[in-house]
Design an enzyme around this catalytic site. Structure first.
Site, mmCIF file in Angstrom:
data_model
loop_
_atom_site.group_PDB
_atom_site.id
_atom_site.type_symbol
_atom_site.label_atom_id
_atom_site.label_comp_id
_atom_site.label_asym_id
_atom_site.label_seq_id
_atom_site.Cartn_x
_atom_site.Cartn_y
_atom_site.Cartn_z
ATOM 1 N N ASN A 9 0.870 -1.175 0.000
ATOM 2 C CA ASN A 9 0.000 0.000 0.000
ATOM 3 C C ASN A 9 0.908 1.226 0.000
ATOM 4 O O ASN A 9 1.564 1.500 1.001
ATOM 5 C CB ASN A 9 -0.895 -0.039 1.246
ATOM 6 C CG ASN A 9 -1.665 1.247 1.449
ATOM 7 O OD1 ASN A 9 -1.765 2.076 0.550
ATOM 8 N ND2 ASN A 9 -2.219 1.420 2.647
ATOM 9 N N TRP A 10 0.908 1.922 -1.118
ATOM 10 C CA TRP A 10 1.827 3.064 -1.236
ATOM 11 C C TRP A 10 1.296 4.331 -0.573
ATOM 12 O O TRP A 10 1.997 5.341 -0.523
ATOM 13 C CB TRP A 10 2.099 3.353 -2.714
ATOM 14 C CG TRP A 10 3.006 2.356 -3.364
ATOM 15 C CD1 TRP A 10 3.589 1.264 -2.787
ATOM 16 C CD2 TRP A 10 3.442 2.372 -4.728
ATOM 17 N NE1 TRP A 10 4.356 0.599 -3.701
ATOM 18 C CE2 TRP A 10 4.283 1.257 -4.903
ATOM 19 C CE3 TRP A 10 3.196 3.205 -5.817
ATOM 20 C CZ2 TRP A 10 4.887 0.966 -6.127
ATOM 21 C CZ3 TRP A 10 3.793 2.916 -7.024
ATOM 22 C CH2 TRP A 10 4.632 1.810 -7.180
ATOM 23 N N LYS A 11 0.036 4.300 -0.128
ATOM 24 C CA LYS A 11 -0.558 5.490 0.516
ATOM 25 C C LYS A 11 -0.352 6.708 -0.399
ATOM 26 O O LYS A 11 -0.415 6.561 -1.610
ATOM 27 C CB LYS A 11 0.050 5.685 1.917
ATOM 28 C CG LYS A 11 -0.002 4.379 2.723
ATOM 29 C CD LYS A 11 0.343 4.532 4.157
ATOM 30 C CE LYS A 11 0.254 3.157 4.835
ATOM 31 N NZ LYS A 11 0.421 3.221 6.265
ATOM 32 N N HIS A 96 -9.036 0.957 5.366
ATOM 33 C CA HIS A 96 -7.708 1.150 5.962
ATOM 34 C C HIS A 96 -7.824 2.067 7.181
ATOM 35 O O HIS A 96 -8.641 2.986 7.201
ATOM 36 C CB HIS A 96 -6.749 1.744 4.932
ATOM 37 C CG HIS A 96 -5.341 1.724 5.421
ATOM 38 N ND1 HIS A 96 -4.830 2.708 6.235
ATOM 39 C CD2 HIS A 96 -4.354 0.807 5.254
ATOM 40 C CE1 HIS A 96 -3.581 2.401 6.538
ATOM 41 N NE2 HIS A 96 -3.258 1.258 5.959
ATOM 42 N N GLU A 98 -6.165 4.494 8.148
ATOM 43 C CA GLU A 98 -6.048 5.941 7.878
ATOM 44 C C GLU A 98 -7.352 6.493 7.325
ATOM 45 O O GLU A 98 -7.716 7.640 7.586
ATOM 46 C CB GLU A 98 -4.857 6.189 6.927
ATOM 47 C CG GLU A 98 -3.542 6.009 7.666
ATOM 48 C CD GLU A 98 -2.429 5.382 6.849
ATOM 49 O OE1 GLU A 98 -2.494 5.419 5.600
ATOM 50 O OE2 GLU A 98 -1.487 4.848 7.459
ATOM 51 N N GLU A 168 -4.519 -5.196 10.577
ATOM 52 C CA GLU A 168 -3.487 -4.170 10.749
ATOM 53 C C GLU A 168 -3.709 -3.462 12.086
ATOM 54 O O GLU A 168 -4.510 -2.514 12.166
ATOM 55 C CB GLU A 168 -3.566 -3.137 9.622
ATOM 56 C CG GLU A 168 -3.331 -3.718 8.242
ATOM 57 C CD GLU A 168 -2.805 -2.659 7.271
ATOM 58 O OE1 GLU A 168 -1.748 -2.902 6.692
ATOM 59 O OE2 GLU A 168 -3.434 -1.605 7.119
ATOM 60 N N GLY A 174 3.205 2.159 10.584
ATOM 61 C CA GLY A 174 4.126 3.291 10.409
ATOM 62 C C GLY A 174 4.894 3.655 11.664
ATOM 63 O O GLY A 174 5.500 4.714 11.738
ATOM 64 N N SER A 214 4.290 -2.224 9.960
ATOM 65 C CA SER A 214 5.752 -2.242 10.061
ATOM 66 C C SER A 214 6.392 -3.546 9.576
ATOM 67 O O SER A 214 7.393 -3.995 10.145
ATOM 68 C CB SER A 214 6.186 -1.908 11.498
ATOM 69 O OG SER A 214 5.711 -0.621 11.860
ATOM 70 N N GLY A 235 3.370 -1.206 4.021
ATOM 71 C CA GLY A 235 3.368 0.222 3.704
ATOM 72 C C GLY A 235 4.761 0.662 3.280
ATOM 73 O O GLY A 235 5.205 0.406 2.160
ATOM 74 N N GLY A 236 5.475 1.297 4.204
ATOM 75 C CA GLY A 236 6.787 1.891 3.924
ATOM 76 C C GLY A 236 7.748 1.001 3.133
ATOM 77 O O GLY A 236 8.359 1.462 2.162
HETATM 78 P P1 13P Z 1 3.705 0.319 7.414
HETATM 79 O O1 13P Z 1 4.196 -0.971 6.792
HETATM 80 O O2 13P Z 1 4.427 1.517 6.870
HETATM 81 O O3 13P Z 1 3.666 0.249 8.890
HETATM 82 O O4 13P Z 1 2.171 0.504 6.925
HETATM 83 C C1 13P Z 1 1.294 -0.547 7.057
HETATM 84 C C2 13P Z 1 0.040 -0.217 6.340
HETATM 85 O O5 13P Z 1 -0.698 0.654 6.752
HETATM 86 C C3 13P Z 1 -0.271 -0.963 5.111
HETATM 87 O O6 13P Z 1 -1.571 -0.732 4.708
#
Ligand code: 13P
Length: 260
Positions: A9-11, A96, A98, A168, A174, A214, A235-236
């Site tokens: 997920n590149w957000k 998600h 967020e 999650e 994050g 993470s 994510g990251g």
């Molecule tokens: P991180 O891997 O950056 O913690 O993000 C997880 C995430 O929200 C994937 O949707």
């Protein structure tokens, strides 16, 4: 055995140029994969068509990070499930944390999105997870139960083949604070039991449950080895092609072992 999914997920990260470079580099690496696991990237919605076109010859799926539950109408800034069909996009991320916490999306809205996507024959990655304070108060299972019960309301057993669940925990997103493999496995086992009770054992056995929060190359092996963890939503670490490829390679070794 459930086919694992290694998804990213590149957000709201990357320019168009960086997106193009990522998929060019991915294409060059792909010959090294065993293709044991499914790969799936959610770039920013704006780049969906570019990503789909660039990966037409590759074994990787592309999805959007969010949709609205109405099909068409005066909803400025939104995109819909039929629009996904019109560009050949088959996957969408829903719920998600967020979206839930920054944009105040409710379980009821998430449910409408899931139903709209099912109606339009899309595959869904449905995210759930508790906040740190909820875990501290011992409310994790209660929170997951509510998110699952409302989010999957009116979803039929036969439609569950289009649904992937991503656990999650909000406190792990994050933050660099990954859930231990044991904590993640316990939550995944609870979700699988929930699916068995509310649908049946076949749905529970077939539904893939991904862990997110993470995830990186250094911790993914122990997480993916757990019985009820069927992949990752990253994510990251999915933003850097080298990190994503390293995780794919580790996941292929784990899948090989899980198959034996
Ligand atoms: P991180 O891997 O950056 O913690 O993000 C997880 C995430 O929200 C994937 O949707």
């Amino acid at each position: 055995m459930r086919r694992m999914i290694i998804s990213g997920n590149w957000k709201m990260y990357k320019t168009l140029e960086e997106t193009i470079t990522f998929f060019e580099e991915f294409s060059a690496w792909e010959k090294d994969f065993s293709h044991k696991n499914q790969l799936l990237i959610f770039p920013p919605n704006l780049y969906t068509i570019t990503a789909l076109e660039m990966t037409r010859e590759n074994d990787i799926d592309i999805g959007v990070q969010n949709i609205y539950f109405k099909d068409f109408g005066a909803y400025t800034g939104e995109i819909s499930s039929p629009m996904l069909t019109s560009i050949g996009c088959k996957y969408a991320l829903v719920g998600h944390s967020e979206r839930r916490h920054i944009f105040h999306e409710t379980d009821e809205e998430i449910n409408l999105k899931i139903l709209a996507l099912i109606e339009n024959r899309k595959h869904i990655v449905f995210c759930i997870g508790e906040k740190e304070s909820q875990r501290d108060e011992g409310l994790t299972e209660q929170v997951l139960d509510t998110q699952l019960a409302i989010g999957l309301q009116d979803v039929h057993e036969k439609d569950m083949q289009h649904v992937v669940i991503a656990y999650e925990p909000v406190w792990a997103i994050g933050t660099g604070k990954t859930a231990t493999p044991e904590i993640a496995q316990d939550a995944h086992a609870f979700i699988r039991k929930w699916l068995s009770t509310h649908f049946n054992s076949s749905v529970a056995n077939k539904t893939r449950i991904l862990y997110g929060g993470s995830v990186k190359a250094a911790n993914c092996k122990e997480l993916l080895e757990k019985q009820d963890i069927d992949g990752a939503l990253i994510g990251g670490a999915s933003l850097k092609i080298k990190d994503y490829i390293e995780i794919i390679k580790i996941s292929e070794e784990v899948a090989q072992k899980k198959d034996q």
